[in-house]
Motif scaffolding. Structure first.
Motif, PDB file in Angstrom:
ATOM      1  N   LEU A 159       0.820  -1.202   0.000  1.00  0.00           N
ATOM      2  CA  LEU A 159       0.000   0.000   0.000  1.00  0.00           C
ATOM      3  C   LEU A 159       0.860   1.260   0.000  1.00  0.00           C
ATOM      4  O   LEU A 159       0.498   2.268  -0.631  1.00  0.00           O
ATOM      5  N   ALA A 160       1.989   1.213   0.674  1.00  0.00           N
ATOM      6  CA  ALA A 160       2.897   2.370   0.671  1.00  0.00           C
ATOM      7  C   ALA A 160       3.447   2.620  -0.732  1.00  0.00           C
ATOM      8  O   ALA A 160       3.621   3.772  -1.136  1.00  0.00           O
ATOM      9  N   ARG A 161       3.703   1.545  -1.476  1.00  0.00           N
ATOM     10  CA  ARG A 161       4.161   1.717  -2.864  1.00  0.00           C
ATOM     11  C   ARG A 161       3.062   2.341  -3.718  1.00  0.00           C
ATOM     12  O   ARG A 161       3.343   3.188  -4.586  1.00  0.00           O
ATOM     13  N   LEU A 162       1.829   1.943  -3.485  1.00  0.00           N
ATOM     14  CA  LEU A 162       0.715   2.552  -4.216  1.00  0.00           C
ATOM     15  C   LEU A 162       0.625   4.042  -3.889  1.00  0.00           C
ATOM     16  O   LEU A 162       0.428   4.873  -4.779  1.00  0.00           O
ATOM     17  N   SER A 163       0.794   4.382  -2.619  1.00  0.00           N
ATOM     18  CA  SER A 163       0.773   5.780  -2.212  1.00  0.00           C
ATOM     19  C   SER A 163       1.898   6.560  -2.882  1.00  0.00           C
ATOM     20  O   SER A 163       1.697   7.696  -3.338  1.00  0.00           O
ATOM     21  N   ALA A 164       3.064   5.944  -2.956  1.00  0.00           N
ATOM     22  CA  ALA A 164       4.199   6.608  -3.598  1.00  0.00           C
ATOM     23  C   ALA A 164       3.946   6.846  -5.083  1.00  0.00           C
ATOM     24  O   ALA A 164       4.520   7.768  -5.683  1.00  0.00           O
ATOM     25  N   ASP A 165       3.066   6.031  -5.669  1.00  0.00           N
ATOM     26  CA  ASP A 165       2.701   6.200  -7.079  1.00  0.00           C
ATOM     27  C   ASP A 165       1.623   7.261  -7.271  1.00  0.00           C
ATOM     28  O   ASP A 165       1.181   7.488  -8.406  1.00  0.00           O
ATOM     29  N   GLY A 166       1.178   7.887  -6.180  1.00  0.00           N
ATOM     30  CA  GLY A 166       0.238   8.990  -6.298  1.00  0.00           C
ATOM     31  C   GLY A 166      -1.205   8.665  -5.993  1.00  0.00           C
ATOM     32  O   GLY A 166      -2.087   9.518  -6.154  1.00  0.00           O
ATOM     33  N   VAL A 167      -1.486   7.445  -5.542  1.00  0.00           N
ATOM     34  CA  VAL A 167      -2.846   7.058  -5.181  1.00  0.00           C
ATOM     35  C   VAL A 167      -2.977   7.123  -3.665  1.00  0.00           C
ATOM     36  O   VAL A 167      -2.201   6.475  -2.943  1.00  0.00           O
ATOM     37  N   ALA A 168      -3.926   7.896  -3.164  1.00  0.00           N
ATOM     38  CA  ALA A 168      -4.142   7.962  -1.725  1.00  0.00           C
ATOM     39  C   ALA A 168      -4.592   6.597  -1.215  1.00  0.00           C
ATOM     40  O   ALA A 168      -5.342   5.878  -1.880  1.00  0.00           O
ATOM     41  N   VAL A 169      -4.132   6.228  -0.032  1.00  0.00           N
ATOM     42  CA  VAL A 169      -4.467   4.940   0.574  1.00  0.00           C
ATOM     43  C   VAL A 169      -5.369   5.191   1.776  1.00  0.00           C
ATOM     44  O   VAL A 169      -5.068   6.022   2.632  1.00  0.00           O
ATOM     45  N   GLY A 170      -6.481   4.474   1.819  1.00  0.00           N
ATOM     46  CA  GLY A 170      -7.420   4.660   2.912  1.00  0.00           C
ATOM     47  C   GLY A 170      -8.030   3.354   3.353  1.00  0.00           C
ATOM     48  O   GLY A 170      -7.639   2.272   2.914  1.00  0.00           O
ATOM     49  N   LEU A 171      -9.008   3.466   4.247  1.00  0.00           N
ATOM     50  CA  LEU A 171      -9.754   2.299   4.697  1.00  0.00           C
ATOM     51  C   LEU A 171     -11.173   2.734   4.985  1.00  0.00           C
ATOM     52  O   LEU A 171     -11.430   3.896   5.307  1.00  0.00           O
ATOM     53  N   SER A 172     -12.101   1.795   4.835  1.00  0.00           N
ATOM     54  CA  SER A 172     -13.453   2.006   5.328  1.00  0.00           C
ATOM     55  C   SER A 172     -13.657   1.100   6.527  1.00  0.00           C
ATOM     56  O   SER A 172     -12.966   0.090   6.685  1.00  0.00           O
ATOM     57  N   THR A 173     -14.587   1.469   7.377  1.00  0.00           N
ATOM     58  CA  THR A 173     -14.847   0.695   8.589  1.00  0.00           C
ATOM     59  C   THR A 173     -16.326   0.350   8.677  1.00  0.00           C
ATOM     60  O   THR A 173     -17.170   0.979   8.044  1.00  0.00           O
ATOM     61  N   SER A 174     -16.628  -0.660   9.472  1.00  0.00           N
ATOM     62  CA  SER A 174     -18.017  -1.032   9.708  1.00  0.00           C
ATOM     63  C   SER A 174     -18.114  -1.752  11.040  1.00  0.00           C
ATOM     64  O   SER A 174     -17.103  -2.184  11.601  1.00  0.00           O
ATOM     65  N   GLY A 175     -19.327  -1.885  11.545  1.00  0.00           N
ATOM     66  CA  GLY A 175     -19.555  -2.611  12.781  1.00  0.00           C
ATOM     67  C   GLY A 175     -19.547  -1.720  14.001  1.00  0.00           C
ATOM     68  O   GLY A 175     -19.169  -0.550  13.960  1.00  0.00           O
ATOM     69  N   PRO A 176     -19.963  -2.265  15.140  1.00  0.00           N
ATOM     70  CA  PRO A 176     -20.097  -1.473  16.363  1.00  0.00           C
ATOM     71  C   PRO A 176     -18.774  -1.011  16.952  1.00  0.00           C
ATOM     72  O   PRO A 176     -18.771  -0.151  17.848  1.00  0.00           O
ATOM     73  N   LEU A 177     -17.649  -1.543  16.459  1.00  0.00           N
ATOM     74  CA  LEU A 177     -16.338  -1.158  16.980  1.00  0.00           C
ATOM     75  C   LEU A 177     -15.558  -0.318  15.970  1.00  0.00           C
ATOM     76  O   LEU A 177     -14.331  -0.359  15.924  1.00  0.00           O
ATOM     77  N   GLN A 178     -16.279   0.492  15.211  1.00  0.00           N
ATOM     78  CA  GLN A 178     -15.601   1.333  14.224  1.00  0.00           C
ATOM     79  C   GLN A 178     -14.540   2.221  14.868  1.00  0.00           C
ATOM     80  O   GLN A 178     -13.447   2.386  14.326  1.00  0.00           O
ATOM     81  N   ALA A 179     -14.866   2.811  16.000  1.00  0.00           N
ATOM     82  CA  ALA A 179     -13.921   3.730  16.642  1.00  0.00           C
ATOM     83  C   ALA A 179     -12.602   3.025  16.951  1.00  0.00           C
ATOM     84  O   ALA A 179     -11.521   3.602  16.763  1.00  0.00           O
ATOM     85  N   GLU A 180     -12.689   1.790  17.434  1.00  0.00           N
ATOM     86  CA  GLU A 180     -11.478   1.030  17.742  1.00  0.00           C
ATOM     87  C   GLU A 180     -10.658   0.773  16.480  1.00  0.00           C
ATOM     88  O   GLU A 180      -9.423   0.894  16.490  1.00  0.00           O
ATOM     89  N   ALA A 181     -11.330   0.446  15.377  1.00  0.00           N
ATOM     90  CA  ALA A 181     -10.616   0.202  14.124  1.00  0.00           C
ATOM     91  C   ALA A 181      -9.955   1.475  13.605  1.00  0.00           C
ATOM     92  O   ALA A 181      -8.813   1.451  13.115  1.00  0.00           O
ATOM     93  N   ILE A 182     -10.654   2.596  13.711  1.00  0.00           N
ATOM     94  CA  ILE A 182     -10.090   3.871  13.240  1.00  0.00           C
ATOM     95  C   ILE A 182      -8.851   4.235  14.040  1.00  0.00           C
ATOM     96  O   ILE A 182      -7.811   4.623  13.474  1.00  0.00           O
ATOM     97  N   ARG A 183      -8.927   4.097  15.358  1.00  0.00           N
ATOM     98  CA  ARG A 183      -7.766   4.451  16.190  1.00  0.00           C
ATOM     99  C   ARG A 183      -6.596   3.517  15.947  1.00  0.00           C
ATOM    100  O   ARG A 183      -5.430   3.938  15.970  1.00  0.00           O
ATOM    101  N   ALA A 184      -6.878   2.236  15.672  1.00  0.00           N
ATOM    102  CA  ALA A 184      -5.796   1.305  15.338  1.00  0.00           C
ATOM    103  C   ALA A 184      -5.155   1.694  14.010  1.00  0.00           C
ATOM    104  O   ALA A 184      -3.924   1.630  13.857  1.00  0.00           O
ATOM    105  N   ALA A 185      -5.968   2.113  13.052  1.00  0.00           N
ATOM    106  CA  ALA A 185      -5.434   2.499  11.742  1.00  0.00           C
ATOM    107  C   ALA A 185      -4.533   3.729  11.837  1.00  0.00           C
ATOM    108  O   ALA A 185      -3.555   3.849  11.086  1.00  0.00           O
ATOM    109  N   LEU A 186      -4.846   4.638  12.756  1.00  0.00           N
ATOM    110  CA  LEU A 186      -4.017   5.836  12.913  1.00  0.00           C
ATOM    111  C   LEU A 186      -2.606   5.503  13.373  1.00  0.00           C
ATOM    112  O   LEU A 186      -1.677   6.305  13.185  1.00  0.00           O
TER     113      LEU A 186
END
Length: 321
Positions: A159-186
């Motif tokens: 994913l870092a190589r994709l970012s270096a090629d100019g494509v932003a890298v992100g994630l989507s979240t779902s479920g009752p623990l979205q906040a936990e997933a977002i903080r882990a991703a940070l």
């Protein structure tokens, strides 16, 4: 950041998600009325292109697809090829789910989740074959706290190589623990740099639990995209005595415009997706940008919130139709 290009767009904080028009079945309520009974590939392509036409004419400049949205990427690619004037649109897609329904609305399983690096390798090639260099953002689809994608260093390097090629890298979240997933991703870094620059999460009047974590992501420099702001159609209808109906009557706006406007008022929101399945819906959704809500109205709308586990249990029970 590619999302900086949206600053000068006519409706910079509204986007169009293609989940509802890329495949014959989805979990949005009211699809029987919204879509033709005969949902052939040709009919759904025509519908997707009509919705895209309307969204672009209204000033929406971010379009969001996924590998699991049936033929959404293919429909979007065809629309882009036919609209050379749309060079100013921003294109995002997602990987991590494989569409398995075979264009059947009554399929037992519609999509299969897999966040392995091998799935990324296959799906980025598939996305590139359709969207080429028009891809601006690629997101891991539906990350939860237990997703292996949060700890897979080989995947992070890809994913870092994709970012270096100019494509932003992100994630989507779902479920009752979205906040936990977002903080882990940070906390995910590659060579000392944060990997993800965009987070897309479910947030609406019924399910606001991810709000504090999304505010943290915004403060950390990520662009926040909100999906399912209409709660899969649950906010499209309301009892006349409900806070949503009362505020809509006060403002003279439709229910959908009020529900979307309430999300747009959050200072950490970058883009709110319309999940429209008809041209009328995307036109109505776009009016949210001009709906004014005061503090008292927002406080009343907050009463619609449900406990996150209850909300997600209800969502899991929605039929594909």
């Amino acid at each position: 950041m590619p999302f900086e290009r949206l600053v000068t767009a006519p409706l910079p904080r509204l986007g169009l998600g293609l989940a509802a028009v890329g495949r014959p079945a989805y979990i949005d309520l009211g699809r029987a009325a919204d879509l033709p009974a005969d949902r052939t590939v040709e009919a759904m392509r025509d519908r997707a292109h009509a919705v895209l036409d309307t969204a672009y004419a209204l000033g929406i400049r971010y379009f969001d697809a996924a590998r699991s949205y049936g033929l959404a990427e293919e429909f979007l690619a065809g629309w882009l090829d036919a609209h050379t004037e749309a060079a100013d649109v921003l294109i995002g897609s997602k990987w991590g789910y494989t569409y398995t329904a075979g264009w059947r609305a009554d399929a037992e399983v519609h999509e299969v989740k897999d966040h392995a690096a091998a799935t990324y390798d296959r799906q980025i090639a598939e996305t590139r074959a359709l969207l080429g260099d028009r891809l601006d953002l690629y997101q891991i689809h539906s990350v939860t706290p237990d997703s292996p994608a949060l700890a897979d260093r080989d995947l992070h390097a890809r994913l870092a190589r994709l970012s270096a090629d100019g494509v932003a890298v992100g994630l989507s979240t779902s479920g009752p623990l979205q906040a936990e997933a977002i903080r882990a991703a940070l906390k995910v870094t590659v060579d000392g740099r944060r990997l993800f620059s965009v987070v897309q999460a479910t947030y609406n009047l019924m399910e606001p639990s991810a709000g504090p974590a999304l505010a943290e992501a915004h403060d950390a420099g990520l662009t926040v995209i909100v999906k399912e702001a209409m709660a899969n159609g649950r906010l499209a209808t309301a009892d006349p005595d409900s806070p949503l109906a009362e505020v809509a009557a006060q403002t003279g706006a439709t229910l959908d415009a009020v529900a979307l406007a309430a999300v747009l008022r959050r200072p950490w929101v970058g883009v709110v997706l319309s999940g429209a399945a008809t041209t009328g819906q995307v036109t109505a959704n776009a009016r949210a940008a001009s709906v004014g809500l005061d503090a008292e109205q927002l406080a009343r709308l907050a009463a619609l919130a449900e406990p996150a586990p209850a909300y997600w249990r209800h969502r899991a029970e929605l039929p594909w139709s």
